[in-house]
Enzyme design. Sequence first.
Site, PDB file in Angstrom:
ATOM      1  N   SER A   1       0.865  -1.170   0.112  1.00  0.00           N
ATOM      2  CA  SER A   1       0.070  -0.011  -0.002  1.00  0.00           C
ATOM      3  C   SER A   1       0.883   1.154  -0.047  1.00  0.00           C
ATOM      4  CB  SER A   1      -0.802  -0.063   1.208  1.00  0.00           C
ATOM      5  OG  SER A   1      -1.789   1.172   1.294  1.00  0.00           O
ATOM      6  N   CYS A   2       0.386   2.331  -0.330  1.00  0.00           N
ATOM      7  CA  CYS A   2       0.763   3.643  -0.356  1.00  0.00           C
ATOM      8  C   CYS A   2      -0.026   4.778  -0.277  1.00  0.00           C
ATOM      9  CB  CYS A   2       2.062   3.744  -1.249  1.00  0.00           C
ATOM     10  SG  CYS A   2       1.213   3.958  -3.167  1.00  0.00           S
ATOM     11  N   GLY A   3      -0.147   5.586  -1.067  1.00  0.00           N
ATOM     12  CA  GLY A   3      -0.843   6.951  -1.025  1.00  0.00           C
ATOM     13  C   GLY A   3      -2.089   6.454  -1.939  1.00  0.00           C
TER      14      GLY A   3
END
Length: 279
Positions: A236-238
Site C-alpha cells: 500500500s502507499c498513497g
Amino acid sequence: MSFKSALINPTELQESLGQHTDIVLLDCTIDKVGQSIKDTKFEVLPHSQFFDIEGKLSDATSKLPHTLVSAAVFEREMQSLGINQDSTVVLYDRWGVYSSPRAWWMFKVMGFEQVFILNGGVPAWKNNKLPVVDQYTTAASPGNFKAQFQANLYADKEYILTHYRDTQVNIFDARSKGRFSGLVAEPRKGLHGGHIPHSKNLPFEELFDGIVYKPIDELKQQFDHFNATGNEYVFSCGSGITASVLAFACHLAGHEQIRVYDGSWSEWGREELNLPIEK
C-alpha cells in the site's frame, strides 16, 4: 525474447534493441506529489510510446486517484500501442524509477509476463551516453494483446479488511515514516493520518541507491529484516504508485505471492469510511 531479470540495465537494453524487433518501449512517467516533471526538458528513449497512467489507464469513474482500469480497457489501450501477445515490453520513467513499477504491476495483473523495467530510466540511459529524442513514436498497426485479470495480484478494501489481522499476510506501506505514524499530514484532503493496523513501514526511497534499485541481495535483506511470518505480501502507499515500487522489489527478492492494494491510503484513510487505523 527475454531478459535474465525483470530489472535490466541500459547496456542490456541497447544490445537487445539492435538484435530484436519485438521490443516495445513505454515511457510510464507521471508527476510526483508536489513535484512536476513538466518543469524539466522532455527527453525519452528513441522509438518510445507513452503509457498514460494518469489518463487513459486510470479509471475516470472512480473517486480515487490512479484506480486500475478494467481488463477490456487495458486490452484496448495496449493493442493501440501495437503490443502483441509475443511482444517484449520494457518500461521506464524520466525520474529514474518511480512510476514504471506501477505499469509493471498493471501488466502483471492483466496476465502479461514479458514485461521488464529499465533500472534508472532516462537518467541512467543518458549516463551511459545513449541517445534520447524529444518526441514519441506511434504504433504502425494495432497489436493482438489480450488481457486476463489475475485476481491473486490484486487487493481491494474488502481484502484488506478480511486479512489485516492474518499473521500469514504481510502488509507493507511505502509512505514516509511521518505519514505512516500520522505525525505528518497527508497531501490529499479528507484523509486521516496513520496506517493500516499491523502493517509494516518501508518507505520506497529506502530501496534505491540514487536513481536505481539497490542490488538484489540488499533488497532481500530489507524484506528479511521484518521477519515476515507468511508467504503473502500486500503493498500500500498513497494511491498505488509507490506501493508498486515495493511490490517489484519484493518480486526481485524472490517472493511470488504479491498483491498491490489499488485504493491504498487514498481509500483506507478516507474520513467518512471510519476504517481501522493505527498511529
